[in-house]
Design a protein around this motif. Sequence first.
Motif, PDB file in Angstrom:
ATOM      1  N   SER A 231       0.799  -1.226   0.000  1.00 29.47           N
ATOM      2  CA  SER A 231       0.000   0.000   0.000  1.00 29.47           C
ATOM      3  C   SER A 231       0.835   1.282   0.000  1.00 29.47           C
ATOM      4  CB  SER A 231      -0.926  -0.046   1.207  1.00 29.47           C
ATOM      5  OG  SER A 231      -2.040   0.781   0.990  1.00 29.47           O
TER       6      SER A 231
ATOM      7  N   GLU B 282       6.376   2.287   4.014  1.00 23.75           N
ATOM      8  CA  GLU B 282       7.331   2.528   5.106  1.00 23.75           C
ATOM      9  C   GLU B 282       7.088   3.897   5.739  1.00 23.75           C
ATOM     10  OE1 GLU B 282       7.824   1.899   1.988  1.00 23.75           O
ATOM     11  OE2 GLU B 282       9.609   2.828   1.112  1.00 23.75           O
TER      12      GLU B 282
ATOM     13  N   SER C  88       3.035   3.986  -6.920  1.00 28.00           N
ATOM     14  CA  SER C  88       3.438   4.720  -8.121  1.00 28.00           C
ATOM     15  C   SER C  88       3.451   3.804  -9.340  1.00 28.00           C
ATOM     16  CB  SER C  88       4.830   5.312  -7.904  1.00 28.00           C
ATOM     17  OG  SER C  88       5.758   4.259  -7.753  1.00 28.00           O
TER      18      SER C  88
ATOM     19  N   THR D  31       6.753   1.748  -9.542  1.00 25.66           N
ATOM     20  CA  THR D  31       6.800   0.497  -8.769  1.00 25.66           C
ATOM     21  C   THR D  31       5.813  -0.516  -9.353  1.00 25.66           C
ATOM     22  OG1 THR D  31       7.244   1.856  -6.832  1.00 25.66           O
ATOM     23  CG2 THR D  31       6.755  -0.443  -6.425  1.00 25.66           C
TER      24      THR D  31
ATOM     25  N   LEU E 263      -2.708   2.938  -9.584  1.00 23.19           N
ATOM     26  CA  LEU E 263      -1.459   3.699  -9.759  1.00 23.19           C
ATOM     27  C   LEU E 263      -1.732   5.196  -9.882  1.00 23.19           C
ATOM     28  CD1 LEU E 263       0.155   1.193 -12.294  1.00 23.19           C
ATOM     29  CD2 LEU E 263       0.281   1.165  -9.804  1.00 23.19           C
TER      30      LEU E 263
ATOM     31  N   GLU F  99       3.374  12.659 -13.539  1.00 24.12           N
ATOM     32  CA  GLU F  99       2.671  12.925 -12.279  1.00 24.12           C
ATOM     33  C   GLU F  99       3.549  13.785 -11.369  1.00 24.12           C
ATOM     34  OE1 GLU F  99       2.015   9.621  -9.516  1.00 24.12           O
ATOM     35  OE2 GLU F  99       0.019  10.411  -9.116  1.00 24.12           O
TER      36      GLU F  99
HETATM   37  P1  NAD Z   1       5.551   3.740  -4.138  1.00 23.54           P
HETATM   38  O1  NAD Z   1       5.377   3.053  -5.440  1.00 23.54           O
HETATM   39  O2  NAD Z   1       6.819   4.433  -3.861  1.00 23.54           O
HETATM   40  O3  NAD Z   1       5.329   2.712  -2.935  1.00 23.54           O
HETATM   41  C1  NAD Z   1       4.124   1.981  -2.769  1.00 23.54           C
HETATM   42  C2  NAD Z   1       4.407   0.727  -1.962  1.00 23.54           C
HETATM   43  O4  NAD Z   1       5.237  -0.146  -2.724  1.00 23.54           O
HETATM   44  C3  NAD Z   1       5.158   0.981  -0.647  1.00 23.54           C
HETATM   45  O5  NAD Z   1       4.607   0.154   0.348  1.00 23.54           O
HETATM   46  C4  NAD Z   1       6.591   0.571  -0.989  1.00 23.54           C
HETATM   47  O6  NAD Z   1       7.330   0.156   0.120  1.00 23.54           O
HETATM   48  C5  NAD Z   1       6.348  -0.589  -1.936  1.00 23.54           C
HETATM   49  N1  NAD Z   1       7.432  -0.895  -2.877  1.00 23.54           N
HETATM   50  C6  NAD Z   1       8.398  -0.050  -3.348  1.00 23.54           C
HETATM   51  N2  NAD Z   1       9.194  -0.717  -4.216  1.00 23.54           N
HETATM   52  C7  NAD Z   1       8.724  -1.980  -4.306  1.00 23.54           C
HETATM   53  C8  NAD Z   1       9.110  -3.131  -5.058  1.00 23.54           C
HETATM   54  N3  NAD Z   1      10.141  -3.110  -5.900  1.00 23.54           N
HETATM   55  N4  NAD Z   1       8.382  -4.274  -4.918  1.00 23.54           N
HETATM   56  C9  NAD Z   1       7.313  -4.310  -4.094  1.00 23.54           C
HETATM   57  N5  NAD Z   1       6.916  -3.253  -3.341  1.00 23.54           N
HETATM   58  C10 NAD Z   1       7.601  -2.100  -3.450  1.00 23.54           C
HETATM   59  O7  NAD Z   1       4.314   4.746  -4.023  1.00 23.54           O
HETATM   60  P2  NAD Z   1       4.007   5.774  -2.856  1.00 23.54           P
HETATM   61  O8  NAD Z   1       4.971   6.902  -2.945  1.00 23.54           O
HETATM   62  O9  NAD Z   1       3.840   5.059  -1.579  1.00 23.54           O
HETATM   63  O10 NAD Z   1       2.555   6.295  -3.277  1.00 23.54           O
HETATM   64  C11 NAD Z   1       2.338   7.360  -4.140  1.00 23.54           C
HETATM   65  C12 NAD Z   1       1.842   6.861  -5.478  1.00 23.54           C
HETATM   66  O11 NAD Z   1       0.674   6.066  -5.296  1.00 23.54           O
HETATM   67  C13 NAD Z   1       1.405   7.979  -6.413  1.00 23.54           C
HETATM   68  O12 NAD Z   1       1.862   7.696  -7.700  1.00 23.54           O
HETATM   69  C14 NAD Z   1      -0.125   7.913  -6.361  1.00 23.54           C
HETATM   70  O13 NAD Z   1      -0.750   8.447  -7.492  1.00 23.54           O
HETATM   71  C15 NAD Z   1      -0.337   6.453  -6.198  1.00 23.54           C
HETATM   72  N6  NAD Z   1      -1.660   6.178  -5.618  1.00 23.54           N
HETATM   73  C16 NAD Z   1      -2.638   5.672  -6.416  1.00 23.54           C
HETATM   74  C17 NAD Z   1      -3.920   5.462  -5.900  1.00 23.54           C
HETATM   75  C18 NAD Z   1      -5.038   4.960  -6.754  1.00 23.54           C
HETATM   76  O14 NAD Z   1      -6.069   4.602  -6.197  1.00 23.54           O
HETATM   77  N7  NAD Z   1      -4.915   4.911  -8.061  1.00 23.54           N
HETATM   78  C19 NAD Z   1      -4.170   5.755  -4.564  1.00 23.54           C
HETATM   79  C20 NAD Z   1      -3.132   6.251  -3.774  1.00 23.54           C
HETATM   80  C21 NAD Z   1      -1.876   6.462  -4.314  1.00 23.54           C
END
Ligand code: NAD
Length: 456
Positions: free
Chosen positions: A128, A157, A206, A209, A229, A360
């Motif tokens: 998440s 985290e 994101s 990811t 995403l 974004e």
């Molecule tokens: P992020 O991709 O940095 O991290 C999301 C989760 O993935 C975290 O728990 C992280 O620890 C984990 N992660 C990171 N690298 C990974 C890997 N290689 N393998 C597995 N897990 C991994 O995103 P963020 O910064 O936490 O969130 C912001 C992003 O989320 C923005 O792009 C936003 O638009 C998106 N978002 C989308 C929605 C939606 O409903 N579409 C909702 C909320 C946020």
Amino acid sequence: MLELVNPATGRVFEKLEPTPISDLNEMFGRAQTAQKKWKKSSYEDRKKVFEGFCEGLLDQAEPLAKILSQEMGKPLSQALGEIRSTVPRVKWFMENFEKCLESQTVFEEGEMTERISWDPLGVVLNISAWNFPYFVGSNVFVPALLTGNSVIYKPSEVCSLTGLKIRELLLESGLGPDLFQTVIGEGSVGQTLLEYPVDGVFFTGSNRTGIRISQELAGRTTIKVNMELGGKDPAYICEDAAIDETVDTLVDGVFYNAGQSCCSVERIYVHKDVYERFLEQFCLKVSSLVMGDPMSEGTYLGPLARKEQLAFLEEQKRDALEKGATELVKGGLVEEGEGCFYKPSVFLNVDHTMSLMRDESFGPVVGIMKVKNDEEAVVLMNDTDFGLTASVHTRDQERGEKILSQLDVGTVYLNGCDRVSPRVPWSGRRNSGIGSTLSCVGIKEFLKPRAWQMMA
Ligand code: NAD
């Protein structure tokens, strides 16, 4: 150790032990065993857990909001709003999941009966995001558990304490400890989790990811993957729009949670006949937004959650200015203090060669473009790799619906934006995601169909 940094001060306020990798095997084993029993539990027992969960959210809203503000910088009033508004969402799931589990006889002729029934997936992995951990978390773990799955939950985290609190609330409400297990750690821990035998991966985060996870999984498994995403969501203001209301709606749509919403408005297109008027009112309102300590009453803009985002926004600004943009409301990095503050910026004279209008931003910045007519607006709104939401602002509903129906996005808004409802599916198209959450469409994502073909 995982250091939790308060983005308002830049100081570490807590250190947590990440979940040892050596524990994961056992955790997954326990999740599998518990799920086999849970899928046979009564719907009433499942609902009871979530009644308790809702009570817990309401009773503890204030301390939970303080934790959330401290972890990711959301102003306290907005954190409280998120926690309290999670309750009606959970209740909607409680009132509606049973009908999604009902089996249907679809054919009966002579001795032949055909039926569709639904089974839970099994063990669901939920990785998440931090920006709305209660909302995006409950979109997944609530329907997953109600429909008979167990959940391994990896909060971001950035919001690890919130992730632990969510588990605490569920367990206090009577949920078996093996049905919802929280894994603490950074992205590398998330990556390790993908190696375990799960029955579905539900990811919110994101695009970058999401693509990594898709590649990782596609190479070796065919399990269910659902991804929520990012976006680059556009708004179009027609010349007949109610400008005062539209300005209020869009300032909130761009800057709420410091622009850190997946469905924040990041691009605005304005019909030439109301461009000057809209711009003047919009900028006036943006200049009045109060930025400051997220714990203080009256703060609308807190810090950004992650330091890396400051450099990203500065780079988008540099690129836009170099290509001819004008910064009408001057924002940017706040130099004083160690906090992660970024003042709101509004850019004009932008075009789609600029990262500001393509990638974004996930921060308090927006680009505004003048357009000649609806056709030009549609072309520009669709000129993106994303497809989460889009809005049109007009007093003419028929015209609004005609424009909205031409946009390739999962959610369209008429005279609104940045809104999520449990009653309709939340889904991204193209680089904004795969599958849905929310509504009966989203609940079905946690189920697998069984086709019955029976001869008497
Ligand atoms: P992020 O991709 O940095 O991290 C999301 C989760 O993935 C975290 O728990 C992280 O620890 C984990 N992660 C990171 N690298 C990974 C890997 N290689 N393998 C597995 N897990 C991994 O995103 P963020 O910064 O936490 O969130 C912001 C992003 O989320 C923005 O792009 C936003 O638009 C998106 N978002 C989308 C929605 C939606 O409903 N579409 C909702 C909320 C946020």
